[in-house]
Write an enzyme that holds these catalytic residues in place. Structure first.
Site, PDB file in Angstrom:
ATOM      1  N   ARG A   1      27.890  19.876  30.852  1.00 41.41           N
ATOM      2  CA  ARG A   1      29.263  20.252  30.486  1.00 41.41           C
ATOM      3  C   ARG A   1      29.606  21.632  31.033  1.00 41.41           C
ATOM      4  NH1 ARG A   1      28.824  17.506  24.779  1.00 41.41           N
ATOM      5  NH2 ARG A   1      27.696  19.419  24.276  1.00 41.41           N
TER       6      ARG A   1
ATOM      7  N   LEU B   1      24.221  13.652  31.671  1.00 38.11           N
ATOM      8  CA  LEU B   1      24.545  12.981  30.412  1.00 38.11           C
ATOM      9  C   LEU B   1      25.770  13.653  29.811  1.00 38.11           C
ATOM     10  CD1 LEU B   1      21.002  12.711  28.794  1.00 38.11           C
ATOM     11  CD2 LEU B   1      22.328  10.863  29.818  1.00 38.11           C
TER      12      LEU B   1
ATOM     13  N   THR C   1      26.405  14.145  26.854  1.00 38.52           N
ATOM     14  CA  THR C   1      26.033  14.959  25.701  1.00 38.52           C
ATOM     15  C   THR C   1      25.224  16.196  26.075  1.00 38.52           C
ATOM     16  OG1 THR C   1      24.082  13.583  25.379  1.00 38.52           O
ATOM     17  CG2 THR C   1      26.046  12.981  24.117  1.00 38.52           C
ATOM     18  N   CYS C   2      24.962  16.387  27.351  1.00 36.90           N
ATOM     19  CA  CYS C   2      24.142  17.509  27.829  1.00 36.90           C
ATOM     20  C   CYS C   2      25.007  18.770  27.966  1.00 36.90           C
ATOM     21  CB  CYS C   2      23.510  17.140  29.171  1.00 36.90           C
ATOM     22  SG  CYS C   2      22.607  18.489  29.952  1.00 36.90           S
ATOM     23  N   ASP C   3      24.628  19.822  27.240  1.00 36.42           N
ATOM     24  CA  ASP C   3      25.380  21.079  27.292  1.00 36.42           C
ATOM     25  C   ASP C   3      25.395  21.683  28.690  1.00 36.42           C
ATOM     26  OD1 ASP C   3      26.049  21.010  24.596  1.00 36.42           O
ATOM     27  OD2 ASP C   3      24.331  22.228  23.986  1.00 36.42           O
TER      28      ASP C   3
END
Length: 108
Positions: free
Chosen positions: A13, A6, A8-10
């Site tokens: 990233r 995702l 938005t997934c840290d």
């Protein structure tokens, strides 16, 4: 190399950044926005089994007992964010998560 997760997934990233810094950038596939094919879902489930379902996620906690009892492939089809992240395809190998073992295998 492909990284499924995702945007938005840290953890996703962090993995993307580390792979890029190591000189092995990955193509990112957002499982919510882009989706994954039925064949990819089946392959991931075959490789990781029940470990592919993130039972600690907010999505999982929001499901009722009947929904949780569905087959993993059906769950992932209707709720792609239930997939543990990231799933990384490096050639023929598949990795689940961004733990020390995955980092060692992919970053050397």
């Amino acid at each position: 190399m492909k990284l499924y997760g995702l945007k938005t997934c840290d953890t996703c990233r962090k993995a993307l950044k580390a792979l890029e810094q190591a000189g092995t950038p990955a193509t990112f596939v957002d499982v919510r926005a882009d989706g994954i094919t039925a064949a990819e879902r089946a392959e991931f489930l075959s490789a990781f089994g029940a470990a592919l379902i993130n039972t600690r996620s907010t999505t999982w906690r929001g499901l009722d007992a009947d929904e949780r009892a569905r087959a993993p492939e059906a769950l992932l089809e209707s709720h792609p964010t239930l997939m543990k992240r990231p799933v990384i395809r490096a050639g023929e190998a598949l990795y689940l998560g961004w733990g020390k073992d995955t980092q060692a295998a992919l970053l050397g």
